[in-house]
Scaffold this active site. Structure first.
Site, short mmCIF file in Angstrom:
data_model
loop_
_atom_site.label_atom_id
_atom_site.label_comp_id
_atom_site.label_asym_id
_atom_site.label_seq_id
_atom_site.Cartn_x
_atom_site.Cartn_y
_atom_site.Cartn_z
N ASP A 181 0.82 -1.22 0.00
CA ASP A 181 0.00 0.00 0.00
C ASP A 181 0.85 1.26 0.00
O ASP A 181 0.43 2.30 0.50
CB ASP A 181 -0.95 0.03 1.20
N LYS A 184 2.89 2.41 -5.17
CA LYS A 184 3.86 2.07 -6.22
C LYS A 184 3.34 2.40 -7.61
O LYS A 184 4.11 2.56 -8.55
CB LYS A 184 4.20 0.58 -6.14
N ALA A 209 -2.66 -8.89 -4.36
CA ALA A 209 -2.05 -7.59 -4.62
C ALA A 209 -2.98 -6.83 -5.56
O ALA A 209 -3.82 -7.41 -6.22
CB ALA A 209 -0.68 -7.75 -5.25
N GLY A 210 -2.83 -5.52 -5.62
CA GLY A 210 -3.71 -4.77 -6.50
C GLY A 210 -3.27 -3.34 -6.69
O GLY A 210 -2.42 -2.84 -5.96
N HIS A 211 -3.83 -2.70 -7.69
CA HIS A 211 -3.50 -1.32 -7.98
C HIS A 211 -4.61 -0.70 -8.80
O HIS A 211 -5.34 -1.39 -9.51
CB HIS A 211 -2.17 -1.21 -8.73
N THR A 295 -6.31 -12.30 3.12
CA THR A 295 -7.22 -11.65 2.18
C THR A 295 -8.26 -12.62 1.65
O THR A 295 -9.11 -12.23 0.85
CB THR A 295 -6.42 -11.09 0.98
N GLN A 421 2.92 -6.39 -3.34
CA GLN A 421 3.19 -6.32 -1.90
C GLN A 421 4.47 -5.53 -1.61
O GLN A 421 4.59 -4.40 -2.06
CB GLN A 421 3.23 -7.72 -1.27
N LYS A 566 -13.43 -1.33 2.74
CA LYS A 566 -13.25 -0.31 3.78
C LYS A 566 -12.50 -0.86 4.99
O LYS A 566 -12.55 -0.28 6.07
CB LYS A 566 -14.60 0.28 4.22
N PRO A 568 -9.86 -1.07 7.47
CA PRO A 568 -8.90 -0.01 7.81
C PRO A 568 -7.47 -0.52 7.88
O PRO A 568 -7.19 -1.60 8.39
CB PRO A 568 -9.37 0.47 9.19
N GLY A 699 0.41 14.74 -5.00
CA GLY A 699 -0.96 14.87 -5.47
C GLY A 699 -1.48 13.58 -6.05
O GLY A 699 -0.74 12.61 -6.22
#
EC number: 6.3.4.4
Length: 710
Positions: A181, A184, A209-211, A295, A421, A566, A568, A699
């Site tokens: 997280d 990347k 993993a994800g993006h 997960t 990861q 969601k 956390p 940003g």
């Protein structure tokens, strides 16, 4: 449940720490005693559940006949972000549903008490105060005054910075430098845009993993295994054979996005002979994992099948059914054996799956539940893979990925390895071995999985971390976190929606309390020792330990949670102790994402060391070194493993913020000098980690990056 606390040192023992502490106490953080009676804490998914009357299909075909040939009519295309680009600057507080409490006292106090039944507390108790009184006597480290000189950082262009590094190497790896997280994606995108970078590859791990990526039209795409370069014309994208894939989920959640957007991927996406994640791997994950530890993507079970050479690969699906049946039947023994040992029926498994999905978040897909219901499970899978994969005209092309990557480099092209990861979540790192993913997600693991000749081809690693608000999700030790990693899950808080409405919602007030009261001698160099005091923050919902308040406020304000679930993430201070090892192993380059968050902080904290303190006075032997109370672990010392790290507390250097001179792209004038606070933060990180900071993110847009002159 064992007490999990933080702090430490490798060699020098500090004489200023008292041993007069009661058991099970911790400074500045909520305690973690055994769950109280009536606790909501679900320690694991292991316990057998009562038999209930469920309708179970007698025929595997019953479910298949209800499905479209290649895709379901309604597909959820947004998935939980395991490595999403961190939000920047001010974020609108997430909408949090009120927590219903049975108590009849004031609303804030009743909500809080309803949740604290798990054993953790929202407030600071007397034992925590006692521990702080012992740790506050720690002599200030001389390193708190470092660096003596603050560097001035000059902005430079993309071509004079990142592109020069790319052009000097054959293989470029973008790797996480913390616990995932880190953001990347922005660096991956910048590298992928280089004209010589023709190949973007995912070479290990899976859909855990994800993006998130955006095309030129601003359309959002959420990928897990699909490489980011899919949205860039002229780029070839590969998923290597060391990856693990659930091909049904891959088609329904990832490829469907490209189809719906009208993006042609047929000549730009190629899949190697990946190991297949089956429904029973995901169910094994559900049945065998502690709360918040997985997960539920089947990662550990499928890697177990891979190592035991019992599972199936993609080629098996595209060949004869009989071989596929035999391999599935043999590999499924583990799942069926677990049901027998736990005395679970198919109906029990279905009930557990539906309980996981009961809050509206689909953690267990329909076809996995249908598998659990099927009488002939092997035949169910054979038909599933025949219809959804082998005979699916939308399934991407297959190839020998290793050969193609090697050939590309020989032609003078650049290969980008997109790391999933992170370094510390790698199964190859023994320090956090029990709470990592199941693949080697270090840069070394990426290069090994790519099988590119490391003696022949020049490679470079671009490490990525984020600050402020470094985060970790899941269980395990993390000394610089505001609360223990299992804090939320221990109270059955699966999503931010489970928190009481308006809890610690005023981020400005929470962070002000932390830096004003949590470090009472922050402006006195002779007395500031970097130990956070267990002060409290109060709002209309109740009273909270400052660590708890910062954990809740950071997760909500910075959007630090799964995009859909969601769930956390636990935030904390930038950790130089852990970062030093990353840069010493993976090379000096470091990019820091989301630094514009600092525009909203009075001060920014950086962990420069740990102090080891076990409230029970127990010592821990790690690699032949015995850690005892008062030991200091500095950046550059060997990092101990989790049994010691659970009792490590951060020693925090504070740096003045830059509120009056924001760096957010929307507010900053291009090429304007960086504020002194930013320069001091970067100087501090470089001093303690021996890194070279290549760029900082400022940003949410892909080009919101400030490149620094080297």
């Amino acid at each position: 449940m064992p007490v999990r606390r933080y702090g430490g040192r490798y060699n020098n023992s500090s004489p200023g720490v008292s041993n007069a502490l009661s058991p099970s106490t911790t400074a500045g953080r909520p305690l973690s005693p055994s769950p109280a009676a009536g606790s909501k804490l679900a320690s694991t998914h292991h316990d057998p559940v009562p038999q209930e009357a469920y309708y179970v299909n007698d025929e595997a075909d019953a479910w298949h006949q209800q499905q479209a040939p290649f895709r379901e009519p309604s597909v959820e295309v947004e998935v939980e972000m395991i490595d999403d680009e961190p939000p920047h600057g001010s974020q609108k507080s997430l909408s949090v549903a009120p927590y219903t409490a049975n108590a009849s006292s004031s609303s804030g106090r009743s909500k809080r008490n309803a949740i604290t039944a798990s054993g953790y507390t929202f407030y600071t108790n007397e034992r925590q105060k006692t521990v702080y009184e012992a740790l506050r006597s720690l002599r200030p480290l001389a390193e708190l005054q470092e660096p003596r000189r603050v560097k001035e950082y000059a902005e430079t262009s993309l071509k004079d910075s990142l592109y020069r590094i790319i052009e000097a190497h054959d293989v470029i790896m973008v790797a996480g430098a913390f616990f995932g997280d880190e953001g990347k994606g922005k660096t991956v995108d910048a590298v992928a845009h280089h004209p010589l970078c023709t190949c973007i590859a995912r070479v290990n791990s899976g859909e855990n993993a994800g993006h998130t990526v955006y095309d030129k039209a601003g359309r959002k795409f959420v990928f897990n295994l699909a490489p980011s370069g899919l949205l860039l014309p002229g780029k070839r994208n590969y998923i290597g054979p060391e990856c693990v894939m659930d091909p049904v989920s891959f088609m329904e959640k990832e490829i469907i996005q490209l189809i719906d957007a009208g993006i042609d991927y047929r000549d730009r996406l190629f899949i190697g002979n990946v190991c297949i994640v089956t429904p029973y791997h995901k169910l094994l994950d559900l049945l065998g994992s502690a709360a918040n530890s997985s997960t539920l993507k089947g990662m550990a079970p499928v890697h177990g099948s891979k190592v035991m050479k019992r599972g199936i690969r993609l080629d098996h699906i595209f060949n004869d059914d009989e071989t596929l049946r035999k391999r599935l039947e043999k590999d499924m023994d583990t799942y069926l054996g677990l049901l027998k040992v736990k005395n679970l029926s198919d109906a029990d498994v279905v009930r557990l799956c539906r309980e996981e999905n009961s809050d509206g978040v689909v953690r267990v897909p329909d076809y996995v539940i249908a598998f659990a219901q099927a009488k002939d499970k092997v035949e169910f899978l054979v038909k599933l893979y025949r219809d959804r994969v082998r005979h699916n005209p939308d399934f991407p092309a297959r190839c020998d990925v290793t050969y193609e990557l090697h050939a590309a480099v020989l032609r003078g092209e650049k290969v980008l390895l997109e790391g999933p990861q992170s370094y510390w979540l790698s199964n190859a790192r023994t320090k956090f071995w029990e709470s990592t993913t199941s693949a080697d997600t270090t840069a070394a693991g990426l290069l090994a999985a790519s099988q590119l000749n490391f003696q022949k081809f020049k490679s470079v690693v671009l490490n990525v971390h984020k600050a402020p608000g470094s985060s970790r999700v899941g269980i395990g030790a993390c000394p610089s976190s505001f609360v223990p990693q299992d804090y939320f899950s221990a109270q059955n808080i699966k999503t931010l929606r489970d928190l009481p409405s308006e809890t610690c919602a005023n981020f400005e007030a929470v962070q002000r309390t932390l830096f004003r009261d949590g470090f009472p001698h922050s402006n006195d160099k002779a007395r500031h020792n970097g130990i956070m005091a267990p002060v409290e923050y109060s709002d209309e919902t109740g009273k909270y330990n400052i660590g708890v308040a910062m954990a809740i406020a950071s997760a909500q304000h910075h959007g630090e949670c799964g995009a859909v679930t969601k769930k956390p993430r636990v935030c904390g201070f930038f950790d130089c102790v852990l970062q030093h090892e990353v840069n010493s192993i993976q090379g000096p380059y470091l990019t820091i994402s989301a630094l514009d968050r600092g525009d909203e902080y009075d001060k920014v904290g950086v962990t420069i060391a740990y102090v080891y303190y076990n409230p029970e006075g127990k010592q821990v032997d790690v690699n032949g070194h015995v850690y005892k109370n008062g030991d200091i672990i500095r950046a550059g010392d060997p990092v101990p493993s989790e049994p010691a790290l659970y009792h490590c507390h951060p020693i925090v250097k504070l740096i003045d913020g830059w509120r009056d001179n924001p760096i957010a792209a929307a507010k900053r004038r291009r090429n304007a000098p960086l504020p002194r606070g930013v320069c001091e933060l970067l100087s501090t990180i470089e001093y303690f980690t021996n890194c070279k900071i290549l760029s900082i993110g400022n940003g949410p847009n892909g080009d919101d990056i400030i490149y620094l002159r080297q």
